[in-house]
Design a protein around this motif. Sequence first.
Motif, PDB file in Angstrom:
ATOM      1  N   ASN A   1      28.032  28.552  35.478  1.00 23.34           N
ATOM      2  CA  ASN A   1      28.136  29.859  34.807  1.00 23.34           C
ATOM      3  C   ASN A   1      28.220  31.036  35.777  1.00 23.34           C
ATOM      4  O   ASN A   1      27.717  32.117  35.483  1.00 23.34           O
ATOM      5  CB  ASN A   1      26.956  30.066  33.850  1.00 23.34           C
ATOM      6  CG  ASN A   1      26.921  29.039  32.745  1.00 23.34           C
ATOM      7  OD1 ASN A   1      27.904  28.837  32.048  1.00 23.34           O
ATOM      8  ND2 ASN A   1      25.790  28.376  32.587  1.00 23.34           N
ATOM      9  N   VAL A   2      28.834  30.826  36.935  1.00 23.44           N
ATOM     10  CA  VAL A   2      29.073  31.934  37.859  1.00 23.44           C
ATOM     11  C   VAL A   2      30.406  32.584  37.506  1.00 23.44           C
ATOM     12  O   VAL A   2      31.423  31.898  37.380  1.00 23.44           O
ATOM     13  CB  VAL A   2      29.092  31.470  39.324  1.00 23.44           C
ATOM     14  CG1 VAL A   2      29.445  32.625  40.258  1.00 23.44           C
ATOM     15  CG2 VAL A   2      27.734  30.883  39.702  1.00 23.44           C
ATOM     16  N   THR A   3      30.417  33.903  37.342  1.00 33.57           N
ATOM     17  CA  THR A   3      31.636  34.648  37.080  1.00 33.57           C
ATOM     18  C   THR A   3      31.853  35.665  38.199  1.00 33.57           C
ATOM     19  O   THR A   3      30.918  36.006  38.925  1.00 33.57           O
ATOM     20  CB  THR A   3      31.582  35.365  35.719  1.00 33.57           C
ATOM     21  OG1 THR A   3      30.457  36.270  35.717  1.00 33.57           O
ATOM     22  CG2 THR A   3      31.425  34.357  34.583  1.00 33.57           C
ATOM     23  N   TYR A   4      33.092  36.148  38.313  1.00 38.24           N
ATOM     24  CA  TYR A   4      33.448  37.044  39.412  1.00 38.24           C
ATOM     25  C   TYR A   4      34.106  38.312  38.876  1.00 38.24           C
ATOM     26  O   TYR A   4      34.811  38.284  37.862  1.00 38.24           O
ATOM     27  CB  TYR A   4      34.424  36.352  40.376  1.00 38.24           C
ATOM     28  CG  TYR A   4      33.890  35.075  40.984  1.00 38.24           C
ATOM     29  CD1 TYR A   4      33.208  35.091  42.196  1.00 38.24           C
ATOM     30  CD2 TYR A   4      34.059  33.848  40.343  1.00 38.24           C
ATOM     31  CE1 TYR A   4      32.726  33.924  42.763  1.00 38.24           C
ATOM     32  CE2 TYR A   4      33.569  32.676  40.898  1.00 38.24           C
ATOM     33  CZ  TYR A   4      32.905  32.720  42.112  1.00 38.24           C
ATOM     34  OH  TYR A   4      32.422  31.563  42.656  1.00 38.24           O
ATOM     35  N   SER A   5      33.873  39.412  39.573  1.00 39.35           N
ATOM     36  CA  SER A   5      34.565  40.663  39.285  1.00 39.35           C
ATOM     37  C   SER A   5      34.828  41.380  40.603  1.00 39.35           C
ATOM     38  O   SER A   5      34.143  41.132  41.605  1.00 39.35           O
ATOM     39  CB  SER A   5      33.753  41.546  38.334  1.00 39.35           C
ATOM     40  OG  SER A   5      32.507  41.898  38.920  1.00 39.35           O
ATOM     41  N   TRP A   6      35.844  42.256  40.596  1.00 34.88           N
ATOM     42  CA  TRP A   6      36.252  42.955  41.810  1.00 34.88           C
ATOM     43  C   TRP A   6      36.286  44.452  41.578  1.00 34.88           C
ATOM     44  O   TRP A   6      36.539  44.917  40.458  1.00 34.88           O
ATOM     45  CB  TRP A   6      37.656  42.519  42.232  1.00 34.88           C
ATOM     46  CG  TRP A   6      37.783  41.113  42.703  1.00 34.88           C
ATOM     47  CD1 TRP A   6      37.946  40.007  41.930  1.00 34.88           C
ATOM     48  CD2 TRP A   6      37.797  40.655  44.063  1.00 34.88           C
ATOM     49  NE1 TRP A   6      38.058  38.888  42.709  1.00 34.88           N
ATOM     50  CE2 TRP A   6      37.977  39.257  44.021  1.00 34.88           C
ATOM     51  CE3 TRP A   6      37.684  41.295  45.293  1.00 34.88           C
ATOM     52  CZ2 TRP A   6      38.042  38.485  45.171  1.00 34.88           C
ATOM     53  CZ3 TRP A   6      37.760  40.530  46.448  1.00 34.88           C
ATOM     54  CH2 TRP A   6      37.932  39.129  46.386  1.00 34.88           C
ATOM     55  N   THR A   7      36.053  45.205  42.637  1.00 40.70           N
ATOM     56  CA  THR A   7      36.321  46.639  42.639  1.00 40.70           C
ATOM     57  C   THR A   7      37.099  46.961  43.907  1.00 40.70           C
ATOM     58  O   THR A   7      36.854  46.376  44.969  1.00 40.70           O
ATOM     59  CB  THR A   7      35.031  47.482  42.606  1.00 40.70           C
ATOM     60  OG1 THR A   7      34.193  47.110  43.712  1.00 40.70           O
ATOM     61  CG2 THR A   7      34.280  47.274  41.299  1.00 40.70           C
ATOM     62  N   HIS A   8      38.055  47.875  43.770  1.00 40.22           N
ATOM     63  CA  HIS A   8      38.865  48.286  44.908  1.00 40.22           C
ATOM     64  C   HIS A   8      39.210  49.752  44.749  1.00 40.22           C
ATOM     65  O   HIS A   8      39.535  50.205  43.653  1.00 40.22           O
ATOM     66  CB  HIS A   8      40.146  47.440  45.006  1.00 40.22           C
ATOM     67  CG  HIS A   8      40.836  47.576  46.325  1.00 40.22           C
ATOM     68  ND1 HIS A   8      41.727  48.588  46.595  1.00 40.22           N
ATOM     69  CD2 HIS A   8      40.754  46.844  47.463  1.00 40.22           C
ATOM     70  CE1 HIS A   8      42.165  48.463  47.837  1.00 40.22           C
ATOM     71  NE2 HIS A   8      41.588  47.408  48.388  1.00 40.22           N
TER      72      HIS A   8
END
Length: 256
Positions: A160-167
């Motif tokens: 249940n690991v999820t990922y998100s990004w900011t740039h």
Amino acid sequence: MQGALWPSLLLLLLVLQPSGSGRAEAGTMELSRILGDSVTFLLEIPAEQVRTVAWTVNATRSIVTVTAGTPPNVIVLDSSYEGRLRVPENNSLQITSLRMKDTGTYGAQITTASGISNRHFLLRMYKQVPEPTIVCDSVTCVKETCNYNLHCTVRDGGDNVTYSWTHTAGGAVVPNGSILHISLSPRDAHLNATCTAQNPVSNSSTTASAKGLCAAPASSLSYCHLKGIVLLLVLGALSAGIIAVHVLPGREQRRD
């Protein structure tokens, strides 16, 4: 006419009839915890009303029974919980030093002066999310724009690991997923991208720039540089051959 009324009367009697225990079973409460943490299952029943509580896990294993008293009489029935159980004053149950295998549905059968009731708790266990790693999957450049694919992963992060990004280039971008696709001009390639990995109870972030991740090693040679070196070597060899064939024999003859 009277025959037609009987089914309606029977249905009304069934609706009005009280349940066997006189109380509706409480809904299952979901709780999420980190490995090594503690959890408390709250019964929310006044302690003076409780006579006994029998605790089970996954409806098959009896783990502890608690009999009212000062202090309560606690009998641990499952050795895997030995030394990890606490019974607060309200007769709720606390489990410390949680393990991954503690995941499951815990049930409490509570006996009071007025009858028997049940409580259910679903415990989900997770690991602390470690710091993610960002790598450069690929980079292609056309004219003044480079397309970068950055890949974010965690090691041993559990389920249940999820990922998100900011740039920050061109405004904030927050796609969901472990891979970030971005197009940047050379002047923006140094700007940072941040990957955040998270599960229901923890999160961790890593920040890096596309230029820093995807830049070629300083020691590597481009194709053009390699051609230049080969050409210089060839010219050097030709020059050495000309000198050996034409210049040196002439000098030898003059000496003679």
